[in-house]
Write a protein that holds these residues in place. Structure first.
Motif, PDB file in Angstrom:
ATOM      1  N   LEU A 297       0.784  -1.454   0.031  1.00 28.59           N
ATOM      2  CA  LEU A 297       0.187   0.089  -0.076  1.00 28.59           C
ATOM      3  C   LEU A 297       0.787   1.111   0.067  1.00 28.59           C
ATOM      4  N   ASP A 298       1.865   1.126   0.759  1.00 22.26           N
ATOM      5  CA  ASP A 298       2.832   2.407   0.586  1.00 22.26           C
ATOM      6  C   ASP A 298       3.550   2.730  -0.775  1.00 22.26           C
ATOM      7  N   PHE A 299       3.894   1.467  -1.436  1.00 21.67           N
ATOM      8  CA  PHE A 299       4.329   1.650  -2.816  1.00 21.67           C
ATOM      9  C   PHE A 299       3.176   2.387  -3.623  1.00 21.67           C
ATOM     10  N   SER A 300       2.035   1.967  -3.696  1.00 25.41           N
ATOM     11  CA  SER A 300       1.160   2.340  -4.383  1.00 25.41           C
ATOM     12  C   SER A 300       0.715   3.663  -4.023  1.00 25.41           C
ATOM     13  N   THR A 301       0.726   4.402  -2.901  1.00 18.13           N
ATOM     14  CA  THR A 301       0.284   5.536  -2.445  1.00 18.13           C
ATOM     15  C   THR A 301       1.283   6.745  -2.740  1.00 18.13           C
ATOM     16  N   CYS A 302       2.709   6.356  -3.195  1.00 16.19           N
ATOM     17  CA  CYS A 302       3.841   7.325  -3.310  1.00 16.19           C
ATOM     18  C   CYS A 302       3.282   8.230  -4.294  1.00 16.19           C
ATOM     19  N   THR A 303       3.345   9.628  -4.117  1.00 13.92           N
ATOM     20  CA  THR A 303       3.025  10.532  -5.036  1.00 13.92           C
ATOM     21  C   THR A 303       3.911  11.288  -5.718  1.00 13.92           C
ATOM     22  N   GLU A 304       5.419  10.698  -5.504  1.00 14.09           N
ATOM     23  CA  GLU A 304       6.454  11.217  -6.261  1.00 14.09           C
ATOM     24  C   GLU A 304       6.747  12.875  -6.064  1.00 14.09           C
ATOM     25  N   CYS A 305       6.450  13.195  -4.753  1.00 10.61           N
ATOM     26  CA  CYS A 305       6.585  14.699  -4.710  1.00 10.61           C
ATOM     27  C   CYS A 305       8.082  14.954  -4.420  1.00 10.61           C
ATOM     28  N   GLY A 306       8.703  14.014  -4.006  1.00  8.15           N
ATOM     29  CA  GLY A 306      10.083  14.209  -3.737  1.00  8.15           C
ATOM     30  C   GLY A 306      10.523  14.911  -2.459  1.00  8.15           C
ATOM     31  N   ARG A 307       9.818  15.012  -1.647  1.00  8.00           N
ATOM     32  CA  ARG A 307      10.068  15.787  -0.365  1.00  8.00           C
ATOM     33  C   ARG A 307      11.099  14.709   0.307  1.00  8.00           C
ATOM     34  N   CYS A 308      10.925  13.413   0.383  1.00  6.27           N
ATOM     35  CA  CYS A 308      11.884  12.490   1.022  1.00  6.27           C
ATOM     36  C   CYS A 308      13.294  12.774   0.351  1.00  6.27           C
ATOM     37  N   GLN A 309      13.206  12.986  -1.079  1.00  3.84           N
ATOM     38  CA  GLN A 309      14.478  12.643  -1.526  1.00  3.84           C
ATOM     39  C   GLN A 309      15.348  14.175  -1.358  1.00  3.84           C
ATOM     40  N   SER A 310      14.494  15.132  -1.267  1.00  2.00           N
ATOM     41  CA  SER A 310      15.217  16.556  -1.227  1.00  2.00           C
ATOM     42  C   SER A 310      15.799  16.522   0.157  1.00  2.00           C
ATOM     43  N   GLN A 311      15.364  15.522   1.149  1.00  2.00           N
ATOM     44  CA  GLN A 311      16.013  15.846   2.595  1.00  2.00           C
ATOM     45  C   GLN A 311      16.946  14.653   2.871  1.00  2.00           C
ATOM     46  N   CYS A 312      16.951  13.739   1.886  1.00  2.84           N
ATOM     47  CA  CYS A 312      17.618  12.669   2.235  1.00  2.84           C
ATOM     48  C   CYS A 312      19.366  12.861   2.103  1.00  2.84           C
ATOM     49  N   PRO A 313      20.100  12.742   3.008  1.00  2.14           N
ATOM     50  CA  PRO A 313      21.584  12.834   3.090  1.00  2.14           C
ATOM     51  C   PRO A 313      22.275  11.974   2.235  1.00  2.14           C
ATOM     52  N   ALA A 314      21.753  11.060   1.913  1.00  2.00           N
ATOM     53  CA  ALA A 314      22.712  10.158   0.713  1.00  2.00           C
ATOM     54  C   ALA A 314      22.438  10.701  -0.442  1.00  2.00           C
ATOM     55  N   TRP A 315      21.261  11.135  -0.873  1.00  5.13           N
ATOM     56  CA  TRP A 315      20.972  11.799  -2.408  1.00  5.13           C
ATOM     57  C   TRP A 315      21.595  13.111  -2.481  1.00  5.13           C
ATOM     58  N   ASN A 316      21.760  13.791  -1.281  1.00  9.69           N
ATOM     59  CA  ASN A 316      22.275  15.244  -1.271  1.00  9.69           C
ATOM     60  C   ASN A 316      23.715  14.945  -1.609  1.00  9.69           C
ATOM     61  N   THR A 317      24.483  13.879  -1.254  1.00  9.74           N
ATOM     62  CA  THR A 317      25.867  13.959  -1.175  1.00  9.74           C
ATOM     63  C   THR A 317      26.436  13.012  -2.491  1.00  9.74           C
ATOM     64  N   GLY A 318      25.407  12.862  -3.459  1.00 13.91           N
ATOM     65  CA  GLY A 318      25.831  12.106  -4.628  1.00 13.91           C
ATOM     66  C   GLY A 318      25.738  10.512  -4.836  1.00 13.91           C
ATOM     67  N   LYS A 319      25.112  10.129  -3.693  1.00 12.15           N
ATOM     68  CA  LYS A 319      24.862   8.636  -3.493  1.00 12.15           C
ATOM     69  C   LYS A 319      23.947   8.200  -4.409  1.00 12.15           C
TER      70      LYS A 319
END
Length: 745
Positions: A297-319
């Motif tokens: 249900l979590d996977f189906s509900t994701c709206t792809e807004c990217g707020r998680c991505q914008s805050q993720c330390p891994a993504w923000n450092t090129g991982k």
């Protein structure tokens, strides 16, 4: 015109309703493919859960923290449901252009509400579209929170809402012109300029235009229904329905986000008994259908807004880890594999197919191919999730904290890690050393047990203060607090300074405390977040037994910890093992002692300071104020916050067992955090966690050697700052009067 409008609208409606209903049933069936949850784990306290849904939807509690984006989305989300009645009106107008809803149709409060919501929904979607265009990945690259999102789906949904909003306002203008409205009024407070624009058109023209725009409104609405009916994995559209269920079934019935403790490891909805596991027990997740139904249900509900991505330390450092892309990849894989699973397909533990050839005869080849993909694997192995993605996570919780639809990213990541560690023995090699040390020595450094008391000897030598060991030097009934020192606090040189400072402060305040000494062992935090649940259970059970024994006669089982990871584990996870204790962090106790006047900061500590929020103290346990109040109480300090702080604080890079793994991809997370601190040109970087202290110190020292930081920059725990201010400054010896020189004779 009228006949064409009726035929087009009804055909579009019938097709849209049929396809959307079929897709809704498919999603329900798809979600049920997931593994069972423990009884009432997702349904306990239903009244509170309903309250949480209402609060999060009407209050937009997570979204409004994003300013104008949250406000705009509130009108779009609210308008979608509130303006359904305008769709009913449009259907009525196909048959009678003067149609209005019974009772409320010409009631001015309703008409005013319709006008205002219609206007702000339209303006809201325009704002969101502008923000999306300005933040397109083509412009901002990885810094765009929309990087990786399915762009056409998002723009399609936005254009649909914009089109519906325009139709609603246009229809209001046409209705006013047809009624002969001649002045502003509550009923046409927004659309009156349109009334004037249509004034002078013939009745026949106005009628044709009403039929046209009613048809457009209906057709646009049900073209959207057709599209989502054909794309059941279109989270950007389906989230507006699924979010209510996802929020209702969230892990914490209190309404809190899924942070703090990790869930016990279950198989078939039953916690695994590690002393005697069932023969068919499933350890972790190796196939997408082994996620719980809430995971699907979590996977189906994701709206792809990217707020998680914008805050993720891994993504923000090129991982390679993006929480959004992780969930999207799992969703696309799950839906692609669904026809195979729904036909009865699946593999047993040995990899043998459970379904018969007859069952799989009509399964599309694409679904059969998807079923062969490993859940964790490199691109060469055609894996769904790359190992580098899985092991980049620091479990900092930024994704979970920011997700507006309550997706539980960390739980899913750890479930996949559990299988990799416990069944495949596949994890970064450096972490293996840590696990062996925990198993053999009870600490991640592999140091001898007796070394846990070295700091006690050092403190006595430096200050004369003797720290009692509970059971040996002091009776449990006399102890106000059992001080849980932790592995880092007892064994790591920089963290030992915090330990000694805190012990000295407790002594100064007259607090009766004691330690476990050699009886203390690692809480198992790193082992659990790495995925070795068995080792965590072993260490945890041992510690719970020790604590229950030594605190059996204590009036209150009260524990204080300087390490947020120990604090979180003992307070939130040991209850799963039968250990129920009152646990506080050392900053909470120190703040209390300062407030009571038992610790009085008097000596100035001059300089500009910035405070780094440890993830497991702040985001996971919502302790933000005590460290800042301690800093505020120390005279001479000037506090300035980094751009990312409190709920949006940035990880140091040590959580999720990353402390014991080398960073080989992108920029080091601790370097990114120190760079942010250095932008303020501070004299002191403070924190309240031994892991953070080590990570920030390492980076700060590197910056000093490069000449990028001033040499007098200090990285210290707030306890050290408080001790510097509380400690009496020794008086300088009086200068002797100079001996007068003899006069010249």
């Amino acid at each position: 015109m009228q006949l064409a409008a009726i035929v087009i609208s009804l055909v579009t409606t019938l097709v849209g309703v049929a396809l959307a209903a079929r897709a809704a049933l498919y999603i329900y069936t798809f979600v049920k493919l997931g593994a069972d949850e423990p009884p009432r784990a997702r349904t306990g306290n239903p009244a509170q859960r309903v309250k949480t849904v209402a609060k999060e939807f009407f209050g937009h509690t997570r979204m409004t923290t994003w300013g104008v984006v949250g406000v705009a989305h509130w009108f779009v989300a609210t308008g979608f449901f509130c303006l359904i009645l305008t769709l009913v009106t449009a259907f009525g107008q196909l048959f009678d252009v003067n149609f209005a809803l019974p009772i409320i149709g010409h009631w001015w409060p309703y008409e005013l509400f319709e006008e205002v919501i219609g206007l702000f929904t339209t303006l809201g979607i325009i704002v969101l579209m502008v923000i999306r265009v300005l933040s397109l990945p083509g412009r901002a690259g990885r810094k765009s929170r929309f990087a990786g999102s399915i762009a056409w789906q998002a723009f399609f949904v936005e254009y649909v809402i914009l089109g519906i909003g325009i139709c609603i306002l246009t229809l209001r203008g046409l209705e006013g012109a047809l009624e002969g409205v001649t002045s502003y009024g509550a009923a046409y407070a927004v659309s009156y300029p349109l009334v004037l624009a249509f004034k002078g058109l013939s009745t026949a023209t106005l009628q044709n235009l009403i039929w046209l725009f009613a048809t457009l409104k209906i057709t646009i609405s049900f073209t959207w229904a057709i599209t989502i009916g054909l794309n059941p994995s279109m989270g950007v559209a389906w989230h507006r329905f699924l979010a209510f269920f996802n929020i209702f079934f969230k892990r914490e019935e209190s309404g809190d986000v899924a942070l703090g403790e990790l869930r016990p490891m279950t198989s078939g909805g039953v916690p695994i008994d590690f002393d005697d596991p069932a023969d068919d027990a499933v350890f972790g997740v190796s196939q997408v259908e082994e996620f719980s139904w809430k995971g699907l249900l979590d996977f189906s509900t994701c709206t792809e807004c990217g707020r998680c991505q914008s805050q993720c330390p891994a993504w923000n450092t090129g991982k390679p880890l993006s929480p959004k892309l992780l969930i999207m990849n799992l969703r696309e894989h799950a839906f692609a594999k669904a026809p195979y699973l729904l036909a009865g397909g699946g593999k047993d533990a040995e990899g043998n197919e459970k379904a018969t050839p007859e069952q799989l005869a009509n399964v599309p080849a694409a679904a059969l191919a998807e079923a062969e993909r490993p859940l964790i694997g490199t691109a060469e192995e055609n894996g769904v999730i790359d190992p580098d993605v899985l092991w980049s996570c620091t479990t900092c919780g930024a994704c979970v904290e920011q997700c507006p639809v309550d997706i539980e990213h960390i739980d899913h990541i750890v479930d996949m890690r559990r299988y990799q560690v416990m069944i495949e023995s596949s994890f970064p090699t450096e972490a293996g050393t840590m696990l062996k040390n925990l198993e053999n020595k009870g600490n991640p450094w592999g140091m001898a047990t007796k070394a846990r008391l070295d700091w006690v000897k050092e403190l006595k030598k430096e200050t004369g203060i003797e720290v009692p060991v509970i059971g040996d030097d002091i009776d449990p009934a006399e102890v106000e607090y059992l001080y849980w020192v932790g592995c880092a606090g007892a064994l790591e040189d920089r963290a030992k300074k915090t330990t000694k400072a805190f012990a000295e402060l407790l002594h100064t305040a007259g607090v009766k405390f004691a330690i476990l000494g050699k009886e203390e062992s690692c809480t198992g935090d790193s082992a659990r977040r790495l995925g070795n649940e068995f080792l965590f259970q072993m260490l945890g059970a041992q510690n719970v037994e020790t604590l229950n024994t030594v605190l059996e006669d204590a009036p209150v089982k009260r524990i204080v910890a300087t390490c947020p990871h120990c604090f979180n584990t003992i307070a939130n996870e040991y209850p799963q093992l039968g250990g129920h204790f009152e646990v506080i962090h050392h900053t909470q106790l120190l703040q209390h002692l300062v407030d009571e006047g038992k610790l009085v900061p008097v000596n100035p500590v001059e300089g500009l300071i910035t405070y780094h929020d440890p993830c497991y103290l702040g985001r996971h346990n919502k302790v933000y104020t005590p460290p800042r109040e301690i800093i505020a109480a120390v005279p001479g300090l000037r506090n300035e916050e980094m751009h990312r702080h409190k709920e949006r604080g940035f990880c140091c890079g040590a959580g999720g067992a990353r402390m014991w793994m080398e960073e080989r991809i992108g920029k080091r997370i601790n370097t990114e955090r120190v760079d942010e601190a250095l932008s303020l040109n501070p004299d002191i970087i403070s924190t309240a966690c031994p892991f953070c202290l080590v990570m920030l110190s390492d980076s700060a020292n590197g910056k000093k050697s490069e000449g990028a930081a001033k040499e007098n920059l200090r990285v210290v725990d707030v306890a050290q700052l408080l001790l510097d201010s509380v400690k009496a400054v020794p008086e300088a010896p009086a200068a002797e009067a100079p001996t007068p020189e003899p006069a010249n004779s």
